[in-house]
Scaffold this motif. Sequence first.
Motif, PDB file in Angstrom:
ATOM      1  N   ALA A  98     -11.682   1.410  16.073  1.00 33.79           N
ATOM      2  CA  ALA A  98     -10.567   0.665  15.477  1.00 33.79           C
ATOM      3  C   ALA A  98      -9.481   0.315  16.487  1.00 33.79           C
ATOM      4  O   ALA A  98      -8.590  -0.476  16.192  1.00 33.79           O
ATOM      5  CB  ALA A  98      -9.963   1.474  14.328  1.00 33.79           C
ATOM      6  N   ARG A  99      -9.536   0.917  17.665  1.00 33.97           N
ATOM      7  CA  ARG A  99      -8.471   0.713  18.643  1.00 33.97           C
ATOM      8  C   ARG A  99      -8.937  -0.181  19.788  1.00 33.97           C
ATOM      9  O   ARG A  99     -10.092  -0.138  20.195  1.00 33.97           O
ATOM     10  CB  ARG A  99      -7.988   2.057  19.198  1.00 33.97           C
ATOM     11  CG  ARG A  99      -7.383   2.964  18.132  1.00 33.97           C
ATOM     12  CD  ARG A  99      -6.985   4.309  18.704  1.00 33.97           C
ATOM     13  NE  ARG A  99      -6.519   5.212  17.661  1.00 33.97           N
ATOM     14  CZ  ARG A  99      -5.277   5.249  17.197  1.00 33.97           C
ATOM     15  NH1 ARG A  99      -4.356   4.422  17.716  1.00 33.97           N
ATOM     16  NH2 ARG A  99      -4.935   6.096  16.252  1.00 33.97           N
ATOM     17  N   THR A 100      -8.020  -0.964  20.304  1.00 39.54           N
ATOM     18  CA  THR A 100      -8.285  -1.832  21.440  1.00 39.54           C
ATOM     19  C   THR A 100      -7.536  -1.296  22.656  1.00 39.54           C
ATOM     20  O   THR A 100      -6.371  -0.913  22.553  1.00 39.54           O
ATOM     21  CB  THR A 100      -7.827  -3.269  21.149  1.00 39.54           C
ATOM     22  OG1 THR A 100      -8.462  -3.738  19.955  1.00 39.54           O
ATOM     23  CG2 THR A 100      -8.163  -4.205  22.305  1.00 39.54           C
ATOM     24  N   ASN A 101      -8.217  -1.263  23.767  1.00 41.62           N
ATOM     25  CA  ASN A 101      -7.613  -0.833  25.034  1.00 41.62           C
ATOM     26  C   ASN A 101      -7.206   0.640  25.048  1.00 41.62           C
ATOM     27  O   ASN A 101      -6.403   1.049  25.886  1.00 41.62           O
ATOM     28  CB  ASN A 101      -6.397  -1.692  25.393  1.00 41.62           C
ATOM     29  CG  ASN A 101      -6.716  -3.168  25.453  1.00 41.62           C
ATOM     30  OD1 ASN A 101      -6.158  -3.964  24.705  1.00 41.62           O
ATOM     31  ND2 ASN A 101      -7.636  -3.531  26.324  1.00 41.62           N
ATOM     32  N   LEU A 102      -7.733   1.442  24.130  1.00 41.22           N
ATOM     33  CA  LEU A 102      -7.449   2.873  24.136  1.00 41.22           C
ATOM     34  C   LEU A 102      -8.668   3.639  23.653  1.00 41.22           C
ATOM     35  O   LEU A 102      -9.309   3.254  22.669  1.00 41.22           O
ATOM     36  CB  LEU A 102      -6.248   3.209  23.255  1.00 41.22           C
ATOM     37  CG  LEU A 102      -5.852   4.700  23.250  1.00 41.22           C
ATOM     38  CD1 LEU A 102      -4.323   4.847  23.293  1.00 41.22           C
ATOM     39  CD2 LEU A 102      -6.398   5.423  22.026  1.00 41.22           C
ATOM     40  N   GLN A 103      -8.981   4.738  24.365  1.00 39.55           N
ATOM     41  CA  GLN A 103     -10.099   5.601  23.986  1.00 39.55           C
ATOM     42  C   GLN A 103      -9.606   7.035  23.889  1.00 39.55           C
ATOM     43  O   GLN A 103      -8.770   7.477  24.677  1.00 39.55           O
ATOM     44  CB  GLN A 103     -11.231   5.518  25.013  1.00 39.55           C
ATOM     45  CG  GLN A 103     -12.472   6.323  24.618  1.00 39.55           C
ATOM     46  CD  GLN A 103     -13.568   6.271  25.669  1.00 39.55           C
ATOM     47  OE1 GLN A 103     -13.343   5.871  26.809  1.00 39.55           O
ATOM     48  NE2 GLN A 103     -14.771   6.692  25.292  1.00 39.55           N
ATOM     49  N   ILE A 104     -10.151   7.763  22.905  1.00 43.76           N
ATOM     50  CA  ILE A 104      -9.811   9.170  22.692  1.00 43.76           C
ATOM     51  C   ILE A 104     -11.076   9.988  22.944  1.00 43.76           C
ATOM     52  O   ILE A 104     -12.118   9.732  22.332  1.00 43.76           O
ATOM     53  CB  ILE A 104      -9.318   9.421  21.261  1.00 43.76           C
ATOM     54  CG1 ILE A 104      -8.236   8.417  20.873  1.00 43.76           C
ATOM     55  CG2 ILE A 104      -8.825  10.845  21.094  1.00 43.76           C
ATOM     56  CD1 ILE A 104      -8.002   8.339  19.369  1.00 43.76           C
ATOM     57  N   ILE A 105     -10.984  10.989  23.812  1.00 43.80           N
ATOM     58  CA  ILE A 105     -12.147  11.829  24.109  1.00 43.80           C
ATOM     59  C   ILE A 105     -11.710  13.286  24.235  1.00 43.80           C
ATOM     60  O   ILE A 105     -10.528  13.585  24.399  1.00 43.80           O
ATOM     61  CB  ILE A 105     -12.852  11.399  25.414  1.00 43.80           C
ATOM     62  CG1 ILE A 105     -11.910  11.552  26.610  1.00 43.80           C
ATOM     63  CG2 ILE A 105     -13.397   9.977  25.302  1.00 43.80           C
ATOM     64  CD1 ILE A 105     -12.575  11.317  27.961  1.00 43.80           C
ATOM     65  N   GLY A 106     -12.694  14.200  24.175  1.00 43.34           N
ATOM     66  CA  GLY A 106     -12.451  15.601  24.460  1.00 43.34           C
ATOM     67  C   GLY A 106     -12.738  15.892  25.919  1.00 43.34           C
ATOM     68  O   GLY A 106     -13.404  15.113  26.616  1.00 43.34           O
TER      69      GLY A 106
ATOM     70  N   VAL B 239      -6.899   8.948  26.306  1.00 40.47           N
ATOM     71  CA  VAL B 239      -6.306  10.195  25.842  1.00 40.47           C
ATOM     72  C   VAL B 239      -7.388  11.272  25.874  1.00 40.47           C
ATOM     73  O   VAL B 239      -8.486  11.080  25.336  1.00 40.47           O
ATOM     74  CB  VAL B 239      -5.742  10.048  24.412  1.00 40.47           C
ATOM     75  CG1 VAL B 239      -5.403  11.407  23.810  1.00 40.47           C
ATOM     76  CG2 VAL B 239      -4.503   9.161  24.430  1.00 40.47           C
ATOM     77  N   ILE B 240      -7.091  12.397  26.524  1.00 38.92           N
ATOM     78  CA  ILE B 240      -8.041  13.508  26.620  1.00 38.92           C
ATOM     79  C   ILE B 240      -7.399  14.733  25.988  1.00 38.92           C
ATOM     80  O   ILE B 240      -6.378  15.235  26.490  1.00 38.92           O
ATOM     81  CB  ILE B 240      -8.425  13.806  28.081  1.00 38.92           C
ATOM     82  CG1 ILE B 240      -8.839  12.526  28.811  1.00 38.92           C
ATOM     83  CG2 ILE B 240      -9.554  14.826  28.127  1.00 38.92           C
ATOM     84  CD1 ILE B 240      -9.068  12.716  30.299  1.00 38.92           C
ATOM     85  N   VAL B 241      -7.989  15.216  24.917  1.00 38.46           N
ATOM     86  CA  VAL B 241      -7.409  16.363  24.216  1.00 38.46           C
ATOM     87  C   VAL B 241      -8.518  17.116  23.492  1.00 38.46           C
ATOM     88  O   VAL B 241      -9.456  16.513  22.952  1.00 38.46           O
ATOM     89  CB  VAL B 241      -6.321  15.918  23.215  1.00 38.46           C
ATOM     90  CG1 VAL B 241      -6.863  14.906  22.232  1.00 38.46           C
ATOM     91  CG2 VAL B 241      -5.715  17.109  22.472  1.00 38.46           C
ATOM     92  N   GLY B 242      -8.453  18.436  23.481  1.00 41.70           N
ATOM     93  CA  GLY B 242      -9.408  19.232  22.713  1.00 41.70           C
ATOM     94  C   GLY B 242     -10.818  19.187  23.264  1.00 41.70           C
ATOM     95  O   GLY B 242     -11.066  18.771  24.392  1.00 41.70           O
ATOM     96  N   MET B 243     -11.761  19.620  22.421  1.00 40.83           N
ATOM     97  CA  MET B 243     -13.172  19.690  22.789  1.00 40.83           C
ATOM     98  C   MET B 243     -14.013  19.056  21.694  1.00 40.83           C
ATOM     99  O   MET B 243     -13.915  19.433  20.523  1.00 40.83           O
ATOM    100  CB  MET B 243     -13.598  21.142  22.987  1.00 40.83           C
ATOM    101  CG  MET B 243     -12.842  21.875  24.093  1.00 40.83           C
ATOM    102  SD  MET B 243     -13.350  21.386  25.752  1.00 40.83           S
ATOM    103  CE  MET B 243     -14.909  22.274  25.879  1.00 40.83           C
ATOM    104  N   GLU B 244     -14.859  18.121  22.065  1.00 43.88           N
ATOM    105  CA  GLU B 244     -15.708  17.453  21.076  1.00 43.88           C
ATOM    106  C   GLU B 244     -16.778  18.382  20.529  1.00 43.88           C
ATOM    107  O   GLU B 244     -17.230  18.219  19.387  1.00 43.88           O
ATOM    108  CB  GLU B 244     -16.331  16.196  21.687  1.00 43.88           C
ATOM    109  CG  GLU B 244     -15.318  15.123  22.024  1.00 43.88           C
ATOM    110  CD  GLU B 244     -15.953  13.853  22.560  1.00 43.88           C
ATOM    111  OE1 GLU B 244     -17.169  13.647  22.320  1.00 43.88           O
ATOM    112  OE2 GLU B 244     -15.245  13.065  23.223  1.00 43.88           O
ATOM    113  N   ASN B 245     -17.202  19.358  21.336  1.00 42.43           N
ATOM    114  CA  ASN B 245     -18.259  20.255  20.854  1.00 42.43           C
ATOM    115  C   ASN B 245     -17.774  21.218  19.773  1.00 42.43           C
ATOM    116  O   ASN B 245     -18.566  21.956  19.199  1.00 42.43           O
ATOM    117  CB  ASN B 245     -18.905  21.025  22.011  1.00 42.43           C
ATOM    118  CG  ASN B 245     -17.929  21.920  22.758  1.00 42.43           C
ATOM    119  OD1 ASN B 245     -16.828  22.192  22.275  1.00 42.43           O
ATOM    120  ND2 ASN B 245     -18.318  22.370  23.937  1.00 42.43           N
TER     121      ASN B 245
END
Length: 364
Positions: A328-336, A306-312
Amino acid sequence: MKLLTDAKLVTESGGKRELDAVLGRCIQEHSVEALLSLQLLTRDDYGGFTMKTEMKRAAALCLLTFGERGITSLVEIFEQEPRFSNATLILQILSQLASGEYPSLSSDLPLDLAELVTTHLPPIASISQFAETMLNKVVLSITDEDDLNSWVGVTLQMSFAFQGRNNFSSTRKLLSAMALRTLTVGIPIIEQFEELLRASPNDEPALQHFLESNPLLLDPLAVRVWPRPDLHGKKEPDFLIQRADGTYLVIEIEIPSKSLITLSNQVSAETSHAIAQALDYRNFLQIRYQSAQQTFPDFRVPDALVIVGMENSLNAEQLETLRRENEARTNLQIIGFDFLARRARTMLGNLTHGRVSIERFRLF
C-alpha cells in the motif's frame, strides 16, 4: 566393544589387509561402535606408515555409508586435529560430494569391499547439499592463510589425480568455498549479525556500529553510505545510502526486540513512529533538494526503509499484514532485521553457487 578394540589394533600394528577386514565388519554392523571405529581409523596416522594416506582414505570412504553423520564425523576429525593429512583428505572428499558425485571406490578398496560400501551409500542427492555446507564451514574455519593455500593446492592436485583433468566439478566447489572467504558479506559476517540479533536485541548502538561496518547488509547495491548524516543540524537519519543505480535510500532503524506488527494485526506504535521519522527525513530532503544536490553526488529524492523487530516472530496473519502495508505504500518499505540476514544468505548463494530457479510458464 570387540570391533573398536580390533580397530585400535589395526592402528597400532595392522596392515591394509587387516584394515579392510575391519572396514567390512563396520559396514555390515552399521552401529554406533562401527561409526566410532571408522572415526578412529580415519583419524589415525598409523605411526607415519608409508601407506597411511591410502588407509586413512579407505576408512573415510566407509564413513560415507553413514550419510550426514559420517560427513559430520569427517569435519569433526579435522576440527579436532587440523593437520595436513586430515585437511587434504577431507577437503577432497567433501568437494567431490558437493559436486554431486561419490569419490571413486575402486582405487582405494578391494572389489568386494567396494561393492559392499556401494550398497550402503545413501543417494548422493540426499547429502550433496549438506556436504557443500560442511565444505564451506571447513574452509572458512582455517585461520592460517599459508596452511589454507597449501592444503587447497594439494587437494586440487588430488582432484586431478582421482577425477581426471576433464572433470572440474569438485574443483569449482572448492574454489567457490575459497571465494566465500573474500566476499565482503560472507558467512562469517552473516553469522555474526545473526548472533548480534539473538544476543543483543536491545542494543541499538551495537547494531548501528555493526551496520556501519557492514553496510552491504542494509542494501547490496550500496556504493556510498552516510551514517547519521547531519541535515542542517535539524535531522539525523540513521543512514543515507546511494545505490549503484544512482537512487538514494534513507533508513531508520529501531531494535530487534521491538514489535513490528501487533497481535491484533496492526502496525505497532514503534513501527508507526519509525515510519513517521523515515518519511520526515525524506520530505526534509525533498524540500531542500537543491541544497542536497550540492552535498550528495547526483542526489535524487530518496526511497525510505524502516527496519524494526523480527519477521520470524510473526505468525501468518501478521506477515500478511506486513505484506499489505508494504504493497500500500510508495517509496517506503518496512522489514525486520532478520530480513537483512535472509537476503544476504540468498544473494551469497546466488553469487557462489548460481542456484537461481529458471522456470517456463504461461499465464492463460
